[in-house]
Design a protein around this motif. Sequence first.
Motif, PDB file in Angstrom:
ATOM      1  N   ALA A  51      15.121  43.340 -25.498  1.00 14.63           N
ATOM      2  CA  ALA A  51      15.193  44.257 -26.642  1.00 14.63           C
ATOM      3  C   ALA A  51      14.109  45.329 -26.595  1.00 14.63           C
ATOM      4  O   ALA A  51      14.349  46.479 -26.982  1.00 14.63           O
ATOM      5  N   HIS A  52      12.919  44.977 -26.124  1.00 18.12           N
ATOM      6  CA  HIS A  52      11.784  45.893 -26.299  1.00 18.12           C
ATOM      7  C   HIS A  52      11.260  46.523 -25.005  1.00 18.12           C
ATOM      8  O   HIS A  52      10.559  47.528 -25.055  1.00 18.12           O
ATOM      9  N   TYR A  53      11.573  45.943 -23.873  1.00 15.66           N
ATOM     10  CA  TYR A  53      11.088  46.511 -22.602  1.00 15.66           C
ATOM     11  C   TYR A  53      12.243  46.856 -21.643  1.00 15.66           C
ATOM     12  O   TYR A  53      12.097  46.670 -20.436  1.00 15.66           O
ATOM     13  N   PRO A  54      13.373  47.329 -22.148  1.00 16.32           N
ATOM     14  CA  PRO A  54      14.519  47.466 -21.242  1.00 16.32           C
ATOM     15  C   PRO A  54      14.336  48.537 -20.178  1.00 16.32           C
ATOM     16  O   PRO A  54      14.956  48.470 -19.124  1.00 16.32           O
ATOM     17  N   ASN A  55      13.477  49.514 -20.447  1.00 16.20           N
ATOM     18  CA  ASN A  55      13.418  50.679 -19.561  1.00 16.20           C
ATOM     19  C   ASN A  55      12.325  50.612 -18.497  1.00 16.20           C
ATOM     20  O   ASN A  55      12.025  51.614 -17.841  1.00 16.20           O
ATOM     21  N   TYR A  56      11.695  49.447 -18.360  1.00  9.40           N
ATOM     22  CA  TYR A  56      10.660  49.320 -17.331  1.00  9.40           C
ATOM     23  C   TYR A  56      11.280  48.991 -15.978  1.00  9.40           C
ATOM     24  O   TYR A  56      12.192  48.158 -15.894  1.00  9.40           O
ATOM     25  N   PRO A  57      10.796  49.637 -14.923  1.00 10.40           N
ATOM     26  CA  PRO A  57      11.324  49.323 -13.591  1.00 10.40           C
ATOM     27  C   PRO A  57      10.791  47.980 -13.098  1.00 10.40           C
ATOM     28  O   PRO A  57       9.636  47.634 -13.346  1.00 10.40           O
ATOM     29  N   LEU A  58      11.658  47.276 -12.409  1.00  9.92           N
ATOM     30  CA  LEU A  58      11.255  45.979 -11.854  1.00  9.92           C
ATOM     31  C   LEU A  58      10.678  46.180 -10.468  1.00  9.92           C
ATOM     32  O   LEU A  58      11.049  47.125  -9.763  1.00  9.92           O
ATOM     33  N   VAL A  59       9.774  45.312 -10.087  1.00  8.65           N
ATOM     34  CA  VAL A  59       9.273  45.358  -8.712  1.00  8.65           C
ATOM     35  C   VAL A  59       9.436  43.982  -8.077  1.00  8.65           C
ATOM     36  O   VAL A  59       9.640  42.980  -8.777  1.00  8.65           O
ATOM     37  N   ASP A  60       9.323  43.968  -6.792  1.00  9.17           N
ATOM     38  CA  ASP A  60       9.546  42.750  -6.035  1.00  9.17           C
ATOM     39  C   ASP A  60       8.639  41.613  -6.495  1.00  9.17           C
ATOM     40  O   ASP A  60       7.479  41.819  -6.824  1.00  9.17           O
ATOM     41  N   GLU A  61       9.194  40.416  -6.485  1.00 12.93           N
ATOM     42  CA  GLU A  61       8.457  39.240  -6.959  1.00 12.93           C
ATOM     43  C   GLU A  61       7.232  38.915  -6.106  1.00 12.93           C
ATOM     44  O   GLU A  61       6.358  38.159  -6.532  1.00 12.93           O
ATOM     45  N   ASN A  62       7.186  39.450  -4.920  1.00 16.64           N
ATOM     46  CA  ASN A  62       6.041  39.141  -4.052  1.00 16.64           C
ATOM     47  C   ASN A  62       4.930  40.166  -4.142  1.00 16.64           C
ATOM     48  O   ASN A  62       3.895  40.008  -3.487  1.00 16.64           O
ATOM     49  N   ARG A  63       5.158  41.217  -4.926  1.00 18.06           N
ATOM     50  CA  ARG A  63       4.121  42.251  -5.029  1.00 18.06           C
ATOM     51  C   ARG A  63       2.887  41.710  -5.739  1.00 18.06           C
ATOM     52  O   ARG A  63       2.974  40.903  -6.664  1.00 18.06           O
ATOM     53  N   PHE A  64       1.736  42.211  -5.329  1.00 19.10           N
ATOM     54  CA  PHE A  64       0.492  41.860  -6.028  1.00 19.10           C
ATOM     55  C   PHE A  64       0.570  42.372  -7.461  1.00 19.10           C
ATOM     56  O   PHE A  64       1.000  43.496  -7.699  1.00 19.10           O
ATOM     57  N   ALA A  65       0.186  41.526  -8.398  1.00 18.05           N
ATOM     58  CA  ALA A  65       0.191  41.943  -9.803  1.00 18.05           C
ATOM     59  C   ALA A  65      -1.238  42.242 -10.253  1.00 18.05           C
ATOM     60  O   ALA A  65      -2.134  41.422 -10.064  1.00 18.05           O
ATOM     61  N   ASP A  66      -1.425  43.413 -10.842  1.00 20.56           N
ATOM     62  CA  ASP A  66      -2.756  43.774 -11.360  1.00 20.56           C
ATOM     63  C   ASP A  66      -3.111  42.937 -12.589  1.00 20.56           C
ATOM     64  O   ASP A  66      -4.274  42.657 -12.847  1.00 20.56           O
ATOM     65  N   VAL A  67      -2.089  42.594 -13.351  1.00 16.36           N
ATOM     66  CA  VAL A  67      -2.290  41.800 -14.573  1.00 16.36           C
ATOM     67  C   VAL A  67      -1.218  40.714 -14.599  1.00 16.36           C
ATOM     68  O   VAL A  67      -0.054  40.983 -14.319  1.00 16.36           O
ATOM     69  N   LYS A  68      -1.650  39.500 -14.926  1.00 10.27           N
ATOM     70  CA  LYS A  68      -0.671  38.416 -15.097  1.00 10.27           C
ATOM     71  C   LYS A  68      -0.815  37.852 -16.503  1.00 10.27           C
ATOM     72  O   LYS A  68      -1.923  37.454 -16.903  1.00 10.27           O
ATOM     73  N   LEU A  69       0.298  37.818 -17.220  1.00 10.76           N
ATOM     74  CA  LEU A  69       0.286  37.261 -18.577  1.00 10.76           C
ATOM     75  C   LEU A  69       1.268  36.094 -18.626  1.00 10.76           C
ATOM     76  O   LEU A  69       2.439  36.258 -18.306  1.00 10.76           O
TER      77      LEU A  69
END
Lengths: 93, 311
Positions: free
Chosen positions: B50-68
């Motif tokens: 509902a709230h983040y539909p327009n964010y692009p996805l990136v590969d699951e193996n990419r380094f994440a700068d932030v993890k929540l």
Amino acid sequence: MKRWQVNSLAPLVLHTWGAVSFVYHRESGQTHFINASCRQILELIAEQSLTTIQVHERLLEHHGIDEDSDLQEAVITVIRLLEGLGVVVACGG
Amino acid sequence: MDEENAPAWLRDLPISVLQRRLQRGLRCKVGPFVVCFQGQERSLAERFHAHYPNYPLVDENRFADVKLQIRRNPTLGRQRWTTRAISLEDGRVFTTFPVAATLAHIEWSMNWAVANRSHHFLSLHAGVMANEHGALILPANPGAGKSTLCAYLMHRGWRLLSDEFTLLRDANLAVHPFPRLIPLKNRSIDVIRELVPEAHLAPPIPGTHKGTISHLRPPDVHLRAMHETAVPRLMIFPKYTAGAKLSISPAARADCFVQITQNSFNYTLRGEEGFRMAVALTERVQPYRLEYSDLPEAAQAIDALMQEAAA
């Protein structure tokens, strides 16, 4: 008599807008907000090490004025302040 | 390529797939950062849809700068069912909150992580919008109306880079977009509802430490442009005062410099380079103070100031 010099091996990092200047002090990582008189004193000391009396004499000469005890007091105060901040240090007796 | 890896945007994932991706760790591009969200519940997947539909996805193996990691609150008994917790990379509880406030805490946790870690940018606590002439930076204390102004401008021809973070990089002072949901607070919610009927607002969250909050979702076009940097051109220190007549005055550059340093999250950490960037930014922008109570009138004045600055 003590001579004063800037407490840094590198040149001063200073920027001026009108009568107000900001000096970045590399050794402490602090930014100081200084007025025009303080900047002038700091720039004199940055050019070469000077005693308080020499700073006073150069300011008198620069402004074309005669002996002024208030100015001398102001020079002493400013240098003491700059020394307290670690921006200038004494370098000789 | 399987069905889960094909979509480029979060909105393309069916809820059931989104839930599975969240369980493994869903990575999205949010401005210059990759953020990994992790959680088990279907309701979380529904919120994201509902709230983040327009964010692009990136590969699951990419380094994440932030993890929540969003999960049930592990430290409470009865409240386990009505509260949730967020952990960062270390797995320890970072914050706990009622389920209804999940969105607010995801956003705040992301803010905290970026403000405390992203020191490759000089980051300012300031909204930033752009049009064809360049970037408008809006540093302000909380309560000055910064987010409301950004929300309004975003629907009146300006591109949202961020309502909260101005991220500057390198000597050319490029501003990097970090477009996010805009948290409107208290009366601002009704103001934007009234002035911008097309605004997409999330259900209000009452009782937060900032009062009632409703998150405004940026239209797709703002997120699609999240890689386009902008050049700083105008800096306005806004101040909302109820009933005030519009007032605009040039700000002294020395004051502008002080505001930049005081509104920076990491000016001191950036050392001499931070000083040089703050000086360069002060020289680059035309600085003004703006007091207002009427948003359309303020927006019109800002348009004119930007035109003037670009001339």
